[in-house]
Design a protein around this motif. Structure first.
Motif, short mmCIF file in Angstrom:
data_model
loop_
_atom_site.label_atom_id
_atom_site.label_comp_id
_atom_site.label_asym_id
_atom_site.label_seq_id
_atom_site.Cartn_x
_atom_site.Cartn_y
_atom_site.Cartn_z
N UNK A 1 0.82 -1.20 0.00
CA UNK A 1 0.00 0.00 0.00
C UNK A 1 0.86 1.26 0.00
N UNK A 2 2.17 1.11 0.20
CA UNK A 2 3.09 2.22 -0.02
C UNK A 2 3.38 2.43 -1.51
N UNK A 3 2.81 1.59 -2.36
CA UNK A 3 2.90 1.83 -3.81
C UNK A 3 2.09 3.05 -4.22
N UNK A 4 1.50 3.70 -3.26
CA UNK A 4 0.91 5.01 -3.49
C UNK A 4 1.94 5.93 -4.17
N UNK A 5 3.22 5.74 -3.86
CA UNK A 5 4.28 6.52 -4.50
C UNK A 5 4.26 6.33 -6.01
N UNK A 6 4.04 5.11 -6.47
CA UNK A 6 4.00 4.82 -7.90
C UNK A 6 2.82 5.53 -8.55
N UNK A 7 1.70 5.54 -7.86
CA UNK A 7 0.52 6.21 -8.38
C UNK A 7 0.75 7.72 -8.49
N UNK A 8 1.42 8.28 -7.49
CA UNK A 8 1.68 9.72 -7.51
C UNK A 8 2.74 10.07 -8.56
N UNK A 9 3.71 9.18 -8.73
CA UNK A 9 4.68 9.39 -9.80
C UNK A 9 3.97 9.43 -11.15
N UNK A 10 2.95 8.57 -11.32
CA UNK A 10 2.18 8.52 -12.57
C UNK A 10 1.37 9.80 -12.77
N UNK A 11 0.79 10.29 -11.67
CA UNK A 11 0.01 11.53 -11.77
C UNK A 11 0.88 12.70 -12.19
N UNK A 12 2.18 12.64 -11.88
CA UNK A 12 3.10 13.72 -12.19
C UNK A 12 3.80 13.51 -13.54
N UNK A 13 3.43 12.45 -14.24
CA UNK A 13 4.17 12.03 -15.43
C UNK A 13 4.34 13.15 -16.46
N UNK A 14 3.29 13.90 -16.72
CA UNK A 14 3.37 14.95 -17.76
C UNK A 14 4.26 16.11 -17.35
N UNK A 15 4.59 16.21 -16.06
CA UNK A 15 5.41 17.32 -15.57
C UNK A 15 6.85 16.89 -15.30
N UNK A 16 7.15 15.60 -15.51
CA UNK A 16 8.51 15.12 -15.31
C UNK A 16 9.36 15.42 -16.54
N UNK A 17 10.63 15.73 -16.32
CA UNK A 17 11.55 15.89 -17.44
C UNK A 17 11.79 14.52 -18.07
N UNK A 18 12.25 14.50 -19.32
CA UNK A 18 12.42 13.24 -20.04
C UNK A 18 13.42 12.32 -19.36
N UNK A 19 14.41 12.91 -18.70
CA UNK A 19 15.43 12.10 -18.04
C UNK A 19 15.36 12.23 -16.52
N UNK A 20 14.14 12.43 -16.01
CA UNK A 20 13.96 12.61 -14.56
C UNK A 20 14.48 11.41 -13.78
N UNK A 21 15.07 11.70 -12.62
CA UNK A 21 15.52 10.65 -11.72
C UNK A 21 14.42 10.35 -10.71
N UNK A 22 14.15 9.08 -10.53
CA UNK A 22 13.11 8.63 -9.59
C UNK A 22 13.79 7.81 -8.50
N UNK A 23 13.52 8.13 -7.25
CA UNK A 23 14.06 7.37 -6.13
C UNK A 23 12.95 7.09 -5.12
N UNK A 24 12.68 5.79 -4.85
CA UNK A 24 13.37 4.60 -5.34
C UNK A 24 13.08 4.32 -6.81
N UNK A 25 13.98 3.54 -7.43
CA UNK A 25 13.83 3.23 -8.85
C UNK A 25 12.79 2.15 -9.09
N UNK A 26 12.73 1.20 -8.17
CA UNK A 26 11.75 0.12 -8.31
C UNK A 26 11.53 -0.55 -6.97
N UNK A 27 10.47 -1.35 -6.93
CA UNK A 27 10.17 -2.14 -5.76
C UNK A 27 10.19 -3.62 -6.12
N UNK A 28 10.75 -4.43 -5.25
CA UNK A 28 10.81 -5.87 -5.46
C UNK A 28 9.90 -6.56 -4.45
#
Length: 732
Positions: free
Chosen positions: A539-566
């Motif tokens: 349920x902390x994948x809320x971060x992924x959802x918020x990253x998606x909501x911001x997608x149109x405002x991210x630069x093409x080479x934006x850095x995301x941290x964390x990079x992924x979840x396992x």
């Protein structure tokens, strides 16, 4: 489809008494009565991916019907099943009720649940639906405020031929009226409205109203009385759960979450914290014998406030870091029937089955604690209110008035959970996050940085190490508290608030205007969301959802941290936890099998029941039977999307496998070199536990032993529309 998430199981159980928390009362209040009107109940609906919540109304029409699956969803994550599987509790109440109801009388059961205690009382008086059973002037009234539980109780009563012998009231006890709901005052009160602290479910206000309005003078009660005990202990583990200032002083990273002069700017809520203390027995030094603190006689009207001073003699030298407390019920007036929540090191507690619904409680002594020499006597002052108990060691501690842990002079104090404070004081965790952030800042300074979660640690780091960056902090749970905290510690950490902006707007509603028409090139999180400590790891994948909501405002080479979840999985032996969630059959002679599907019993559901959050290390006997496997990856460089995974979990140890334990490891950097794990060996995070319907004998690969299984095939799928993770498993 409406999905309900009961992250706090006590929210449901608290509604059983009249003086439950405000949220519990709203949850369970019957909004209307009478045969011509519908009954309704409020339920908090939470979307884990957005953080949005709303109260929705669940209605039951005048015919008493409602969607069956709906009520099952409401109750499957509560503690009712765990409680009903507590055989010591059930036996003690049955023996006491058999003694108390030896003749026809009027019995009132407050917080009746499935009606177990009511049926015990009815049977003791010879009441039943059978033609051979007649009233003989005895009566039983079951009072239960939570509508879904009332529906379940009626099923149980019918299954046991008790439906016509017990009057069921779907009301809080303070709504019951003599002459309207019950014919006359009751002679006998049976109830079990107790939490780990004893008082948290509203025991005192419930008894006060019952004695004032519902019971005869000098009634018989089951339980007869309760006694609260305590013990002084030294424990480094418990100390680290609350004293961030002194723990941080030993960490040489130069970060000051709690700077000198602001020693109490971060603290835990000043309350008792439930915990399975047997799990840390080897990390506890006992500094006193057990001592009696309070006694509550259920047959008398209790006072709302009480104080006592206990003079405690030290049995050894050490630093008092905490008071561990528990309670003991005397269920009969003769003192022959008892039930205790004491830890196992208390000899008189006896051996009992592990249960999760009642734990011991821990009260933290501020700072490094209080030094105590062997044979020294110290005074412990205890006070109770309507719903809680507090302590002070005198004269070493100032007298407390309860509530939040505030500093003198009314200075700002940020209250966090004990586990969150321990994480912030963990040198290894801090180093991992610090190194990951420094790496990404080397590539992205200066930048427009958005901090998506409630991490004050990350916000402080970025503000300090990237002074040229513009920082936008959301603090979705902390809100103003987060920015207030940063302002208070800015000088001590060498940064200015000039480049830090607090954004109240939800990320889903952001436009270019909100980012000052600049592209966001750094989006970071731990991820951690304030108030989500009782939720499932994904349920902390809320971060992924918020990253998606911001997608149109991210630069093409934006850095995301964390990079992924396992998503990690491990097969485990969990006998105590499985037994506490197993299917019910007869409980002290009463058939409860009808409740199994609704309460999510693991032995009854084909899939083992719901996946629930637990601190696995506190779940009694635990043993890993396999290696740790990655079953699925969540790639945060891309917008949120459905995910599937499949893995063969091979057993590496023999034993009985009771379930799968799942958690998320957060990969913080693009090189996959810095990983923050939230697994069972990391005590400060809860894992998700998916129990098997039937435990399997774990064997090794190539074993020819009959009945053994060498592995489990585990499949998972993540649905981004609702945040649900479906977990399936089959032996192979």
């Amino acid at each position: 489809m409406v999905v309900f998430l009961n992250a706090n199981r006590r929210l449901v159980s608290s509604a059983r008494s009249l003086s439950a928390s405000r949220s519990g009362l709203a949850l369970a209040r019957a909004m209307s009565s009478g045969s011509a009107q519908a009954q309704r109940v409020f339920q908090l609906k939470l979307d884990p991916l957005t953080g949005n919540s709303e109260w929705v109304v669940i209605e039951e029409d005048a015919g008493g019907t409602a969607p069956e699956g709906l009520h099952q969803g409401l109750l499957a994550t509560t503690s009712y099943l765990d409680m009903l599987n507590d055989s010591r509790r059930n036996r003690a109440f049955r023996e006491a009720i058999d003694k108390a109801v030896a003749r026809p009388c009027r019995v009132l059961d407050i917080g009746a649940g499935t009606g177990l205690l009511s049926m015990m009382a009815a049977r003791a008086m010879g009441l039943g639906d059978s033609p051979t059973c007649h009233s003989n002037n005895g009566s039983v009234t079951a009072c239960e405020s939570y509508l879904p539980m009332v529906k379940l109780m009626r099923k149980v009563l019918r299954a046991n031929d008790m439906a016509r012998s017990i009057t069921v009231l779907n009301k809080r006890s303070d709504e019951v009226r003599v002459g309207v709901d019950i014919e006359s005052r009751a002679d006998v009160l049976v109830s079990e409205i107790l939490d780990s602290e004893l008082l948290g479910e509203g025991l005192i206000p419930t008894l006060q109203h019952a004695h004032d309005m519902l019971l005869v003078e000098n009634p018989v009660t089951v339980p007869y009385k309760a006694i609260v005990y305590g013990q002084l202990v030294e424990s480094t583990y418990l100390w680290k759960l609350h004293d961030l200032y002194n723990n941080e002083a030993e960490i040489l990273d130069g970060i000051h979450l709690v700077p000198a002069g602001l020693e109490r700017i971060i603290g835990v809520k000043l309350q008792q914290h439930p915990m399975h203390c047997d799990a840390i027995r080897r990390e506890i030094k006992l500094l006193s014998e057990p001592f009696r603190i309070f006694e509550f006689n259920f047959g008398k009207r209790p006072e709302s406030h009480g104080e006592t001073a206990v003079h405690v003699k030290a049995t050894g030298s050490g630093q008092v870091n905490a008071v561990i407390s528990w309670w003991m019920l005397q269920l009969d007036d003769e003192g022959s029937i008892h039930y205790s929540t004491a830890p196992k090191w208390i000899t008189l507690s006896g051996a009992g089955n592990w249960c999760d619904h009642w734990k011991q409680c821990v009260w933290f002594i501020p700072g490094k604690g209080v030094p105590l020499a062997k044979d020294e006597e110290i005074s412990l002052r205890a006070a109770h209110g309507d719903t809680s108990i507090s302590y002070q060691l005198e004269p070493h501690q100032p007298k407390s008035t309860g509530g939040d842990h505030h500093v003198k002079g009314g200075d700002f104090c940020l209250t966090l959970s004990p586990e969150r404070i321990a994480i912030y004081g963990d040198a290894e965790w801090r180093l991992s996050v610090l190194n990951a952030l420094k790496t990404v800042l080397q590539r992205r300074a200066p930048s427009l940085c958005v901090i998506a979660d409630d991490s004050i640690f990350l916000a402080l780091l970025v503000a300090r190490f990237s002074t040229a960056s513009h920082i936008m902090a959301l603090f979705p749970g902390l809100q103003d508290k987060g920015i207030h905290y940063l302002k208070a510690v800015a000088d001590a950490n060498g940064f200015s608030m000039d480049h830090v902006e607090f954004v109240r707007k939800k990320m889903a509603n952001w436009t270019g205007d909100d980012t000052h028409n600049k592209a966001v090139d750094l989006l970071i999180a731990e991820p951690f969301y304030y108030g989500s400590g009782g939720m499932l790891p994904w349920q902390n994948l809320r971060f992924w959802n918020e990253r998606t909501a911001l997608d149109s405002l991210l630069s093409k080479d934006a850095s995301i941290m964390p990079c992924k979840g396992l998503l990690k999985v491990c097969a485990m032996s969990l006998p105590d936890l499985w037994n506490s969630r197993r299917s019910l059959d007869k409980i002290e002679g009463f058939d409860h099998s009808v409740v199994n599907p609704t309460l999510g019993a693991c032995g009854d559901a084909a899939d083992g029941g719901p996946c629930l959050p637990f601190y696995v290390w506190q779940c009694g006997e635990v043993k890993e039977l396999s290696q740790i496997f990655t079953v699925m990856e969540f790639d945060f460089s891309r917008p949120i999307s459905p995910c599937q995974g499949k893995v063969k979990v091979k057993f590496s140890e023999r034993g009985i496998c009771h379930g799968l334990v799942l958690w998320i490891d957060w990969v913080m950097d693009a090189e996959n070199s810095i990983v923050v794990s939230t697994g069972p060996d990391r005590r400060h995070w809860k894992q998700g536990v998916k129990l098997l319907s039937t435990p399997v004998a774990a064997g090794l690969q190539g074993s020819t032993n009959t009945g053994e299984t060498s592995c489990l095939i585990v499949q998972t799928s993540f649905d981004p529309s609702n945040g649900e993770l479906v977990i399936e498993h089959v032996p192979s």
